[in-house]
Design a protein around this motif. Structure first.
Motif, PDB file in Angstrom:
ATOM      1  N   SER A   1      -8.768  -9.016   5.171  1.00  0.00           N
ATOM      2  CA  SER A   1      -9.849  -8.097   5.535  1.00  0.00           C
ATOM      3  C   SER A   1      -9.639  -6.697   4.961  1.00  0.00           C
ATOM      4  O   SER A   1     -10.604  -6.001   4.672  1.00  0.00           O
ATOM      5  N   VAL A   2      -8.393  -6.280   4.784  1.00  0.00           N
ATOM      6  CA  VAL A   2      -8.147  -4.928   4.241  1.00  0.00           C
ATOM      7  C   VAL A   2      -7.977  -4.924   2.726  1.00  0.00           C
ATOM      8  O   VAL A   2      -8.018  -3.863   2.106  1.00  0.00           O
ATOM      9  N   PHE A   3      -7.818  -6.106   2.113  1.00  0.00           N
ATOM     10  CA  PHE A   3      -7.591  -6.161   0.666  1.00  0.00           C
ATOM     11  C   PHE A   3      -8.696  -5.488  -0.153  1.00  0.00           C
ATOM     12  O   PHE A   3      -8.376  -4.762  -1.102  1.00  0.00           O
ATOM     13  N   PRO A   4      -9.993  -5.670   0.159  1.00  0.00           N
ATOM     14  CA  PRO A   4     -11.019  -5.013  -0.663  1.00  0.00           C
ATOM     15  C   PRO A   4     -10.860  -3.491  -0.723  1.00  0.00           C
ATOM     16  O   PRO A   4     -11.153  -2.880  -1.747  1.00  0.00           O
ATOM     17  N   GLU A   5     -10.374  -2.896   0.357  1.00  0.00           N
ATOM     18  CA  GLU A   5     -10.190  -1.449   0.379  1.00  0.00           C
ATOM     19  C   GLU A   5      -8.818  -1.031  -0.164  1.00  0.00           C
ATOM     20  O   GLU A   5      -8.715  -0.109  -0.967  1.00  0.00           O
ATOM     21  N   LEU A   6      -7.774  -1.732   0.242  1.00  0.00           N
ATOM     22  CA  LEU A   6      -6.412  -1.320  -0.107  1.00  0.00           C
ATOM     23  C   LEU A   6      -5.892  -1.937  -1.400  1.00  0.00           C
ATOM     24  O   LEU A   6      -4.913  -1.444  -1.965  1.00  0.00           O
ATOM     25  N   GLU A   7      -6.480  -3.027  -1.836  1.00  0.00           N
ATOM     26  CA  GLU A   7      -6.063  -3.759  -3.029  1.00  0.00           C
ATOM     27  C   GLU A   7      -4.557  -4.021  -3.003  1.00  0.00           C
ATOM     28  O   GLU A   7      -4.052  -4.546  -2.031  1.00  0.00           O
ATOM     29  N   ASP A   8      -3.822  -3.650  -4.062  1.00  0.00           N
ATOM     30  CA  ASP A   8      -2.394  -3.985  -4.155  1.00  0.00           C
ATOM     31  C   ASP A   8      -1.563  -3.447  -2.997  1.00  0.00           C
ATOM     32  O   ASP A   8      -0.522  -4.016  -2.665  1.00  0.00           O
ATOM     33  N   SER A   9      -2.000  -2.370  -2.367  1.00  0.00           N
ATOM     34  CA  SER A   9      -1.247  -1.833  -1.230  1.00  0.00           C
ATOM     35  C   SER A   9      -1.182  -2.825  -0.076  1.00  0.00           C
ATOM     36  O   SER A   9      -0.298  -2.735   0.784  1.00  0.00           O
ATOM     37  N   THR A  10      -2.092  -3.793  -0.054  1.00  0.00           N
ATOM     38  CA  THR A  10      -2.084  -4.825   0.976  1.00  0.00           C
ATOM     39  C   THR A  10      -0.781  -5.623   0.922  1.00  0.00           C
ATOM     40  O   THR A  10      -0.251  -6.036   1.954  1.00  0.00           O
ATOM     41  N   TYR A  11      -0.251  -5.814  -0.277  1.00  0.00           N
ATOM     42  CA  TYR A  11       1.009  -6.552  -0.392  1.00  0.00           C
ATOM     43  C   TYR A  11       2.159  -5.762   0.237  1.00  0.00           C
ATOM     44  O   TYR A  11       3.104  -6.358   0.761  1.00  0.00           O
ATOM     45  N   GLY A  12       2.069  -4.452   0.205  1.00  0.00           N
ATOM     46  CA  GLY A  12       3.054  -3.628   0.898  1.00  0.00           C
ATOM     47  C   GLY A  12       3.009  -3.869   2.398  1.00  0.00           C
ATOM     48  O   GLY A  12       4.046  -3.933   3.058  1.00  0.00           O
ATOM     49  N   LEU A  13       1.796  -4.016   2.950  1.00  0.00           N
ATOM     50  CA  LEU A  13       1.665  -4.325   4.378  1.00  0.00           C
ATOM     51  C   LEU A  13       2.309  -5.673   4.710  1.00  0.00           C
ATOM     52  O   LEU A  13       2.966  -5.825   5.735  1.00  0.00           O
ATOM     53  N   TYR A  14       2.088  -6.636   3.833  1.00  0.00           N
ATOM     54  CA  TYR A  14       2.707  -7.950   4.030  1.00  0.00           C
ATOM     55  C   TYR A  14       4.233  -7.830   4.025  1.00  0.00           C
ATOM     56  O   TYR A  14       4.922  -8.345   4.915  1.00  0.00           O
TER      57      TYR A  14
ATOM     58  N   THR B   1       8.794  11.950  -2.902  1.00  0.00           N
ATOM     59  CA  THR B   1       7.758  11.288  -3.691  1.00  0.00           C
ATOM     60  C   THR B   1       7.922   9.767  -3.744  1.00  0.00           C
ATOM     61  O   THR B   1       7.072   9.081  -4.298  1.00  0.00           O
ATOM     62  N   ASP B   2       9.012   9.241  -3.167  1.00  0.00           N
ATOM     63  CA  ASP B   2       9.243   7.799  -3.189  1.00  0.00           C
ATOM     64  C   ASP B   2       8.324   7.089  -2.201  1.00  0.00           C
ATOM     65  O   ASP B   2       8.013   7.602  -1.137  1.00  0.00           O
ATOM     66  N   PHE B   3       7.905   5.900  -2.566  1.00  0.00           N
ATOM     67  CA  PHE B   3       7.066   5.052  -1.723  1.00  0.00           C
ATOM     68  C   PHE B   3       7.920   3.858  -1.321  1.00  0.00           C
ATOM     69  O   PHE B   3       8.297   3.039  -2.162  1.00  0.00           O
ATOM     70  N   ILE B   4       8.255   3.776  -0.032  1.00  0.00           N
ATOM     71  CA  ILE B   4       9.138   2.733   0.471  1.00  0.00           C
ATOM     72  C   ILE B   4       8.312   1.624   1.114  1.00  0.00           C
ATOM     73  O   ILE B   4       7.427   1.881   1.924  1.00  0.00           O
TER      74      ILE B   4
ATOM     75  N   ASN C   1      12.010   0.426  -2.863  1.00  0.00           N
ATOM     76  CA  ASN C   1      11.501   1.678  -3.396  1.00  0.00           C
ATOM     77  C   ASN C   1      10.598   1.323  -4.577  1.00  0.00           C
ATOM     78  O   ASN C   1      11.060   0.739  -5.565  1.00  0.00           O
ATOM     79  N   PHE C   2       9.315   1.661  -4.471  1.00  0.00           N
ATOM     80  CA  PHE C   2       8.350   1.267  -5.506  1.00  0.00           C
ATOM     81  C   PHE C   2       8.772   1.771  -6.888  1.00  0.00           C
ATOM     82  O   PHE C   2       8.530   1.110  -7.888  1.00  0.00           O
ATOM     83  N   SER C   3       9.438   2.931  -6.938  1.00  0.00           N
ATOM     84  CA  SER C   3       9.870   3.455  -8.242  1.00  0.00           C
ATOM     85  C   SER C   3      11.046   2.662  -8.811  1.00  0.00           C
ATOM     86  O   SER C   3      11.403   2.836  -9.965  1.00  0.00           O
ATOM     87  N   SER C   4      11.622   1.781  -8.018  1.00  0.00           N
ATOM     88  CA  SER C   4      12.693   0.896  -8.483  1.00  0.00           C
ATOM     89  C   SER C   4      12.138  -0.519  -8.640  1.00  0.00           C
ATOM     90  O   SER C   4      12.613  -1.483  -8.034  1.00  0.00           O
ATOM     91  N   SER C   5      11.088  -0.616  -9.461  1.00  0.00           N
ATOM     92  CA  SER C   5      10.478  -1.927  -9.689  1.00  0.00           C
ATOM     93  C   SER C   5       9.778  -1.950 -11.040  1.00  0.00           C
ATOM     94  O   SER C   5       9.459  -0.899 -11.604  1.00  0.00           O
ATOM     95  N   LEU C   6       9.552  -3.161 -11.524  1.00  0.00           N
ATOM     96  CA  LEU C   6       8.790  -3.401 -12.752  1.00  0.00           C
ATOM     97  C   LEU C   6       7.812  -4.531 -12.496  1.00  0.00           C
ATOM     98  O   LEU C   6       8.155  -5.516 -11.843  1.00  0.00           O
ATOM     99  N   GLU C   7       6.607  -4.395 -13.047  1.00  0.00           N
ATOM    100  CA  GLU C   7       5.623  -5.478 -12.972  1.00  0.00           C
ATOM    101  C   GLU C   7       5.067  -5.682 -14.368  1.00  0.00           C
ATOM    102  O   GLU C   7       4.266  -4.890 -14.846  1.00  0.00           O
TER     103      GLU C   7
END
Length: 163
Positions: free
Chosen positions: A40-53, A79-82, A88-94
């Protein structure tokens, strides 16, 4: 994790094996328990929804790791997003996979209380879709001895690309 399987003195490979054993049965269960809310929140949050999961999946496992005397975050900047209390989102690659089955690899340096050198680094491979909310397969975790960013990124590329 009711009874922690983490004990002082474990190798990073042992830590990865315990975490993988905990993730294997839980990733799908947590996904299904929260699917309606996340969809239900994916349309608004998009990829951030995976952070909630991941916020629902990872804290019990990594909390048990920290209770056993290990730390996984290190220094966190404003500035880090945990995500999930340990990523830590800045310690990732996609960079891998089609839009419906993307792979983002997070690296998690691990320290143990009383040791000056890091134990090593955990790599968590998280699969997700950009086409709609879906987690097409469970996270995979492995361990590497590297602790500096350049070596970690090289190890991630080698793990994913077989180079």
């Amino acid at each position: 994790m009711a009874d922690s399987k983490f004990v002082p003195g474990m190798t990073v490979e042992d830590l990865a094996a315990v975490i993988q054993n905990e993730l294997a049965p839980q990733w799908k269960q947590v996904l299904e328990e929260h699917r309606a809310e996340l969809e239900s929140v994916f349309p608004e949050l998009e990829d951030s929804t995976y952070g909630l999961y991941l916020d629902r999946l990872l804290p019990p496992i990594f909390g048990a790791l920290e209770q056993a005397g290990y730390s996984v975050l290190g220094e966190v900047k404003d500035t880090d997003f945990i995500i999930g209390g340990c990523l830590n989102f800045s310690s990732s690659l996609e960079q891998w996979g089609p839009e419906h089955h993307r792979s983002r690899v997070f690296w998690i340096p691990v320290r143990e209380e009383g040791r000056s050198e890091p134990v090593g680094t955990l790599l968590l491979d998280f699969f997700h879709s950009h086409a709609g909310f879906e987690v097409p397969e469970g996270p995979r975790i492995t361990a590497i001895p590297a602790a500096n960013r350049r070596e970690i990124v090289a190890a991630v590329r080698e793990w994913k690309e077989g180079a």
